[in-house]
Design a protein around this motif. Structure first.
Motif, PDB file in Angstrom:
ATOM      1  N   VAL A 134       6.055   4.096 -15.358  1.00 25.34           N
ATOM      2  CA  VAL A 134       5.489   2.791 -15.013  1.00 25.34           C
ATOM      3  C   VAL A 134       5.764   1.793 -16.130  1.00 25.34           C
ATOM      4  CG1 VAL A 134       3.344   1.524 -14.575  1.00 25.34           C
ATOM      5  CG2 VAL A 134       3.731   3.740 -13.486  1.00 25.34           C
ATOM      6  N   GLY A 135       5.529   2.194 -17.370  1.00 28.93           N
ATOM      7  CA  GLY A 135       5.774   1.311 -18.510  1.00 28.93           C
ATOM      8  C   GLY A 135       7.234   0.892 -18.607  1.00 28.93           C
ATOM      9  N   LEU A 136       8.144   1.842 -18.403  1.00 23.49           N
ATOM     10  CA  LEU A 136       9.567   1.499 -18.446  1.00 23.49           C
ATOM     11  C   LEU A 136       9.952   0.586 -17.285  1.00 23.49           C
ATOM     12  CD1 LEU A 136      11.311   4.770 -19.647  1.00 23.49           C
ATOM     13  CD2 LEU A 136      11.367   2.519 -20.736  1.00 23.49           C
ATOM     14  N   ALA A 137       9.391   0.810 -16.105  1.00 22.67           N
ATOM     15  CA  ALA A 137       9.676  -0.068 -14.968  1.00 22.67           C
ATOM     16  C   ALA A 137       9.201  -1.488 -15.262  1.00 22.67           C
ATOM     17  CB  ALA A 137       9.014   0.470 -13.701  1.00 22.67           C
ATOM     18  N   MET A 138       8.015  -1.620 -15.859  1.00 26.04           N
ATOM     19  CA  MET A 138       7.517  -2.947 -16.212  1.00 26.04           C
ATOM     20  C   MET A 138       8.388  -3.589 -17.297  1.00 26.04           C
ATOM     21  SD  MET A 138       3.398  -2.646 -16.239  1.00 26.04           S
ATOM     22  CE  MET A 138       2.453  -2.598 -14.726  1.00 26.04           C
ATOM     23  N   PHE A 139       8.802  -2.795 -18.264  1.00 27.07           N
ATOM     24  CA  PHE A 139       9.660  -3.285 -19.346  1.00 27.07           C
ATOM     25  C   PHE A 139      10.988  -3.798 -18.791  1.00 27.07           C
ATOM     26  CE2 PHE A 139      12.964  -2.419 -22.546  1.00 27.07           C
ATOM     27  CZ  PHE A 139      12.483  -3.141 -23.619  1.00 27.07           C
ATOM     28  N   ARG A 140      11.548  -3.049 -17.851  1.00 24.77           N
ATOM     29  CA  ARG A 140      12.861  -3.408 -17.302  1.00 24.77           C
ATOM     30  C   ARG A 140      12.782  -4.532 -16.268  1.00 24.77           C
ATOM     31  NH1 ARG A 140      14.082   2.879 -16.918  1.00 24.77           N
ATOM     32  NH2 ARG A 140      15.308   3.136 -18.818  1.00 24.77           N
ATOM     33  N   ASN A 141      11.743  -4.525 -15.449  1.00 24.07           N
ATOM     34  CA  ASN A 141      11.676  -5.436 -14.299  1.00 24.07           C
ATOM     35  C   ASN A 141      10.781  -6.640 -14.487  1.00 24.07           C
ATOM     36  OD1 ASN A 141      13.368  -3.657 -12.861  1.00 24.07           O
ATOM     37  ND2 ASN A 141      11.613  -2.384 -12.385  1.00 24.07           N
ATOM     38  N   ARG A 142       9.905  -6.614 -15.484  1.00 25.44           N
ATOM     39  CA  ARG A 142       9.012  -7.730 -15.766  1.00 25.44           C
ATOM     40  C   ARG A 142       8.351  -8.269 -14.486  1.00 25.44           C
ATOM     41  NH1 ARG A 142      10.110  -6.484 -20.792  1.00 25.44           N
ATOM     42  NH2 ARG A 142      11.624  -7.664 -21.939  1.00 25.44           N
ATOM     43  N   PRO A 143       7.482  -7.471 -13.846  1.00 26.20           N
ATOM     44  CA  PRO A 143       6.868  -7.932 -12.592  1.00 26.20           C
ATOM     45  C   PRO A 143       6.136  -9.260 -12.795  1.00 26.20           C
ATOM     46  CG  PRO A 143       5.683  -6.042 -13.476  1.00 26.20           C
ATOM     47  CD  PRO A 143       6.916  -6.215 -14.311  1.00 26.20           C
ATOM     48  N   GLU A 144       6.367 -10.182 -11.884  1.00 22.74           N
ATOM     49  CA  GLU A 144       5.782 -11.520 -12.015  1.00 22.74           C
ATOM     50  C   GLU A 144       4.264 -11.488 -12.067  1.00 22.74           C
ATOM     51  OE1 GLU A 144       7.161 -14.709  -9.586  1.00 22.74           O
ATOM     52  OE2 GLU A 144       9.208 -13.952  -9.634  1.00 22.74           O
TER      53      GLU A 144
END
Length: 152
Positions: A134-144
């Motif tokens: 989850v942390g890596l997905a947020m880091f990579r994708n920067r959810p608005e």
């Protein structure tokens, strides 16, 4: 009828990536040790921003600086610990951070026992908790909206 215990845990974690490697801590979980993002529980009255800096230092020996809030992960559901039913609600506050000092050391007598840098490409093969993904997905994708309610 069995009583169900309700538990809320608020924790702050750091996603620290440099040179295509991520900093992880090895959590001494109830089933087995697993790799996690450095971080942990927010103490009563403590700002999560301060908690993540404290936790990174305790678990890794590094001084960290927060760069930005990545988002919030909300996890709620039943859990059975040692035969006790728990209605467990976890709120994970995830920050992007960077190392600004210190040296890699291991926590003694805490909830983790090791820390280290791992190539991002090797993370899927590591025995790790889902909040790393989850942390890596947020880091990579920067959810608005800064929120991943459910990670699949």
């Amino acid at each position: 009828m069995t009583e169900i215990i309700r538990k809320l845990r608020v924790a702050a974690y750091a996603v620290i990536v440099r040179d295509d490697q991520i900093l992880l801590s090895r959590w001494l979980g109830p089933e087995r040790p697993m790799w996690i993002l450095p971080g942990g529980g927010v103490d009563h009255g403590e700002d999560p921003y301060d908690a993540v800096i404290r936790e990174v230092f305790e678990e890794t020996g590094y001084k960290a600086e927060v760069r930005r809030l990545l988002g919030i992960q909300n996890v709620h559901g039943p859990l059975n610990r040692d035969g006790v039913d728990v209605d467990y609600h976890r709120i994970r506050i995830l920050y992007e951070a960077e190392v600004v000092g210190g040296e890699l050391t291991f926590e003694v007598g805490g909830s983790t026992d090791q820390a280290g840098w791992f190539p991002l490409a090797e993370v899927p093969e590591l025995d790790h908790v889902e909040s790393v993904d989850v942390g890596l997905a947020m880091f990579r994708n920067r959810p608005e909206d800064g929120r991943i309610a459910r990670f699949t």
